[in-house]
Design an enzyme around this catalytic site. Structure first.
Site, PDB file in Angstrom:
ATOM      1  N   ASP A 125       0.973   4.132   1.353  1.00  0.00           N
ATOM      2  CA  ASP A 125       1.417   4.846   2.564  1.00  0.00           C
ATOM      3  C   ASP A 125       2.560   4.135   3.282  1.00  0.00           C
ATOM      4  OD1 ASP A 125      -0.724   2.972   3.049  1.00  0.00           O
ATOM      5  OD2 ASP A 125      -0.947   3.748   5.095  1.00  0.00           O
TER       6      ASP A 125
ATOM      7  N   HIS B 262       0.852  -1.185   0.000  1.00  0.00           N
ATOM      8  CA  HIS B 262       0.000   0.000   0.000  1.00  0.00           C
ATOM      9  C   HIS B 262       0.895   1.245   0.000  1.00  0.00           C
ATOM     10  CE1 HIS B 262      -3.945  -1.997   1.612  1.00  0.00           C
ATOM     11  NE2 HIS B 262      -3.875  -1.983   0.288  1.00  0.00           N
TER      12      HIS B 262
ATOM     13  N   HIS C 244       0.195   4.305  13.066  1.00  0.00           N
ATOM     14  CA  HIS C 244      -0.799   4.261  11.991  1.00  0.00           C
ATOM     15  C   HIS C 244      -2.114   4.880  12.513  1.00  0.00           C
ATOM     16  CE1 HIS C 244      -2.947   2.479   8.454  1.00  0.00           C
ATOM     17  NE2 HIS C 244      -1.757   2.559   7.901  1.00  0.00           N
TER      18      HIS C 244
ATOM     19  N   ASP D  87       0.089  -2.994   8.769  1.00  0.00           N
ATOM     20  CA  ASP D  87      -1.372  -2.907   8.872  1.00  0.00           C
ATOM     21  C   ASP D  87      -1.942  -4.303   9.095  1.00  0.00           C
ATOM     22  OD1 ASP D  87      -0.961  -0.301   8.287  1.00  0.00           O
ATOM     23  OD2 ASP D  87      -2.006  -0.301   6.361  1.00  0.00           O
TER      24      ASP D  87
HETATM   25 ZN   LIG Z   1      -1.424   1.799   5.947  1.00  0.00          ZN
HETATM   26 ZN   LIG Z   2      -2.500  -1.088   4.261  1.00  0.00          ZN
END
Ligand SMILES: [Zn+2]
Ligand SMILES: [Zn+2]
Length: 313
Positions: free
Chosen positions: A66, A64, A269, A211
């Site tokens: 980010d 991802h 996060h 994540d």
């Molecule tokens: Zn993330």
């Molecule tokens: Zn993610």
């Protein structure tokens, strides 16, 4: 031996005026281990004076944006500064294509070699003289790795007076014992390392989840960790949303820390909707009192474990 963790970026998905995107720097014996590399990571490194020319390994949790879009900037900055040391990059499948595309399409002269490792299997993915890096698959919408940095045990304290009492006088023999070898004296007496040394002292362990929704595998990975860095994108009232997006609430992260018997929990996060995270911290502390929510650029030092044996044992 110092082990320092710097929270370079603690935002979820979108940066805020105060929080940059995911990146955690671990500095150990002059080496840098960088976990995730969100956009702007190189600027956060400059602000914290981390340097771009040290021995470095990068561990990406997932593809991802980010967590990975800071890589082009770092590679360019390192090249402009004339880095020559090779750079190791680990991540899930896709990391190789991504880096090769950067090199192929962005116009800069790469000044060093990049060793790319796509992680396929859980387990130890890198071993160094003083530590291991383990990876397991987390629970997220795309293949996502959680990582543990575990130091190897250090030899226990050496007791010269015990050696002398046992008749081991020569320093070269002390050294052999300290390096884990049995010795035999001229009079036939055998001396083992444990006769003159305390039991080995366990190394320190840091776990970073990337994540994920709550995961038993991460509980196992983080067992007795000195520091668990767990994502906590949402407050408890958004538990349904967290489950849909395969993220964690603060209390779920705290529950993982508690089940793992981690010593310390840092939440990261953090969604842009929480400008002031006091409420999040309050919720988490109910389950795991030793919880913290770091500001960007917060640095903490993980102390060495004390001797297993009390003095005089
Ligand atoms: Zn993330
Ligand atoms: Zn993610």
């Amino acid at each position: 031996m110092s082990l320092q963790v710097v929270f370079l970026g603690t935002a979820a998905s979108i940066p805020t005026p105060n929080r940059s995107l995911s990146a955690i720097a671990v500095k150990r014996e002059g080496e840098l281990l960088l976990f995730d590399c969100g956009e702007g990571t190189q600027r956060q490194m400059i602000r914290r004076k981390i340097g771009f020319n040290r021995k470095t390994k990068v561990f990406i949790t997932h593809m991802h944006g980010d967590h990975v879009l800071g890589l082009p900037g770092i590679l360019q900055t390192m090249s402009l500064l004339g880095r020559e040391k090779p750079l190791e990059i680990y991540g899930p499948r896709g990391i190789r294509d991504f880096i090769e595309a950067i090199i192929r399409t962005v116009r800069f002269a790469l000044s060093f070699q990049i060793e790319i490792h796509e992680v396929e299997d859980e387990g130890i993915i890198r071993e160094e003289k003083g530590y291991w890096v383990h990876a397991v698959w987390a629970n997220h919408s795309v293949p996502t790795l959680a990582y543990a940095l575990t130091e190897k045990p250090r030899p226990g304290r050496f007791h010269p007076e015990r050696a002398t009492t046992l008749g081991v006088a020569e320093k070269t023999l002390w050294s052999r014992l300290q390096h884990g070898h049995k010795i035999e004296l001229e009079n036939g007496r055998k001396v083992k390392p444990q006769d003159v040394m305390d039991p080995p002292r366990p190394g320190r362990k840091i776990v970073y989840t990337g994540d994920t929704s709550p995961s038993d595998k991460i509980v196992e990975l983080a067992e007795d960790a000195d520091l668990l860095i767990h994502e906590a994108t949402f407050s408890d009232d958004l538990a349904e949303r967290a489950a849909e997006d395969q993220h964690s609430t603060v209390s779920q992260a705290a529950e993982v820390a508690s089940r793992a018997k981690a010593k310390l929990l840092y939440l990261t996060h953090i969604s842009a909707r929480y400008e002031y995270p006091e409420k999040l911290l309050e919720q988490a502390k109910k389950t795991f009192p030793n919880t913290h929510i770091p500001e960007d650029l917060t640095a903490i030092t993980i102390p060495l474990h004390k001797d297993n044996c009390k003095k005089g044992d």
